[in-house]
Design a protein around this motif. Structure first.
Motif, PDB file in Angstrom:
ATOM      1  N   ALA A  18       0.827  -1.206   0.000  1.00  0.00           N
ATOM      2  CA  ALA A  18       0.000   0.000   0.000  1.00  0.00           C
ATOM      3  C   ALA A  18       0.863   1.259   0.000  1.00  0.00           C
ATOM      4  N   GLU A  19       1.901   1.260   0.808  1.00  0.00           N
ATOM      5  CA  GLU A  19       2.782   2.429   0.865  1.00  0.00           C
ATOM      6  C   GLU A  19       3.514   2.637  -0.457  1.00  0.00           C
ATOM      7  N   GLY A  49       1.107   4.038  -2.985  1.00  0.00           N
ATOM      8  CA  GLY A  49       0.840   5.435  -2.671  1.00  0.00           C
ATOM      9  C   GLY A  49       1.936   6.372  -3.131  1.00  0.00           C
ATOM     10  N   VAL A  87      -7.130   1.427  -6.089  1.00  0.00           N
ATOM     11  CA  VAL A  87      -6.317   0.428  -5.404  1.00  0.00           C
ATOM     12  C   VAL A  87      -7.260  -0.677  -4.926  1.00  0.00           C
ATOM     13  N   VAL A  90      -1.979   4.216   1.811  1.00  0.00           N
ATOM     14  CA  VAL A  90      -1.907   4.763   0.455  1.00  0.00           C
ATOM     15  C   VAL A  90      -2.039   6.285   0.485  1.00  0.00           C
ATOM     16  N   SER A 124       0.757   9.015  -0.616  1.00  0.00           N
ATOM     17  CA  SER A 124       0.454   9.756  -1.845  1.00  0.00           C
ATOM     18  C   SER A 124       0.248  11.246  -1.600  1.00  0.00           C
TER      19      SER A 124
END
Length: 422
Positions: A101-102, A105, A117, A136, A140
């Motif tokens: 997720a990171e 992002g 996502v 995320v 982001s």
């Protein structure tokens, strides 16, 4: 559509290859360089029926693999397919989810193009909204052009390609219509019911589905153990039970239990989730208990037939958790072999696909390239996996010192084999 699939394991690779077959442009992202090279060279890193043909048609064309996340910037959808292994306490370990997720992002920072996502990994209810979304959005810079969805997979190893292309149903969870609609467009030419839910409900559907199927298996095994004590054929019993349309005949085959990458860890995770909410999941705990004990019953039957097993040569046919796969995760052959080793047995094993994988677990036992080789001079034989080719075995058992054959899956067609619970 341009799609990035994060995770090149079982689910990610099947998802990516099948979406490429549907005409999408897919990039599979994985940290394993060897796996990436294999995919780009059209060499499947896992055995799965039909996968080799898909890679041959699409690798290097509309299916690529990479160790970097750069493709996310140009994709309309990112699909998270990383593993969620079982932690020491039985809960789902979500570190790979957070990392994915990171990373997604960061690639979407300052992007002005709408991107969804989508989580396909099996995750505890609340993970997408409580972990994926914050990770995320933080990475982001709170980009407003990002949507989120949950699209659980229902793939059976051995026939996963067919399951993806011809699903029973498609579940899409989202908390806003726009993101769910974009994910639904992936399935526009699938003639199948699509169920739209919220994020949390979609996550729970996956856990509930796997836990129910595991429950059917443990129930069948417990009934099978009772049937054996009465001299009743449990397969006749379950055939009659399965004719009831409310029950169905699927997952009622008694044997040595369930394994694989999903059922054991998903039931454990649901138990952990229930306990965290103050709920005692009595039934689910029993499902796992039956499954833990079941493969050891086959050793007890073997001891009744042969007496003390110390120094005996025992053939084990079938190491994968099921036929048509090389996956040994939670294979019921593992606890059986562990017990045989503890009893001082000289174990000789064969599996059409899983020998190499099992060598990493039990390097000390002897592996053969055929069933006949494993059976040579054996005092007894355990059949642990329902490989179709085992159904054709007969004269090969004459190579044994004595035909003492016990099967944990009803696959043999010979009259002198004894079943674990039939």
């Amino acid at each position: 559509m341009k799609i990035s699939v994060v995770g090149g394991g079982y689910v990610g690779l099947i998802t990516g290859a099948c979406l490429a077959e549907k005409g999408h442009h897919v990039t599979i992202i994985d940290i394993d360089k060897e796996k990436i090279n294999a995919i780009n060279s059209a060499r499947p890193p896992i055995y799965e029926k039909g996968l080799e043909e898909l890679l041959a048609r699409h690798s290097g064309k509309n299916l690529l693999a990479s160790t970097g996340y750069e493709s996310v910037r140009d994709s309309e959808i990112s699909i998270i397919c990383v593993g969620t292994p079982m932690g020491e306490d039985g809960s789902a370990d979500l570190k790979y989810i957070v990392s994915a997720a990171e990373s997604i992002g960061r690639e979407l920072k300052n992007s002005g193009v709408y991107h969804v996502v989508t989580v396909k990994s099996t995750v505890p209810p609340g993970t997408t909204s409580g972990i994926v979304v914050p990770a995320v959005m933080s990475a982001s810079g709170n980009n407003p052009n990002i949507g989120f969805a949950m699209n659980p997979e229902f793939l059976r190893e051995g026939i996963a390609v067919d399951d993806f292309m011809n699903p029973d149903r498609v579940v899409i969870g989202s908390d806003d219509k726009k993101s769910g609609d974009l994910v639904e467009s992936l399935y526009s030419d699938f003639n199948i019911r699509i169920l739209r839910t919220g994020l949390v409900s979609a996550e729970m559907i996956k856990y509930a589905s796997n836990s129910f199927l595991a429950t059917k298996i443990s129930f069948s095994n417990e009934v099978g153990n009772i049937c054996k004590s009465f001299g009743i054929d449990v397969y006749e019993v379950m055939e009659g039970v399965g004719l009831d349309h409310r029950i169905s005949p699927y997952f009622l085959n008694a044997g040595c239990g369930f394994g694989g990458s999903c059922f054991p860890k998903d039931v454990s995770a649901l138990i952990h989730l229930a306990k965290s909410k103050g709920v005692d999941p009595v039934l689910l705990r029993s499902v796992l208990k039956v499954n833990e004990v079941q493969p050891l019953l086959i050793i007890e039957i073997l001891k009744k037939r042969l007496g003390d097993l110390n120094g005996k040569r025992i053939a084990v046919l079938g190491l994968a958790f099921k036929g048509d796969t090389d996956d040994i995760r939670d294979s019921r052959a593992v606890p059986a072999i562990e017990r045989l080793i503890m009893e001082g047995v000289d174990v000789h094993a064969f599996d059409p696909m899983a020998n190499e994988n099992m060598k990493a677990v039990f390097p000390e036992i002897t592996y053969h390239d055929s069933a006949a080789g494993a059976l040579e001079n054996a005092d007894g034989c355990l059949v642990m996996t329902e490989w179709p080719e085992f159904s054709r075995l007969d004269k090969e058992f004459d190579k044994m010192k004595k035909r003492v054959i016990i099967e944990g899956r009803r696959i043999l067609s010979i009259p002198d084999a004894e079943g674990i619970c039939w």
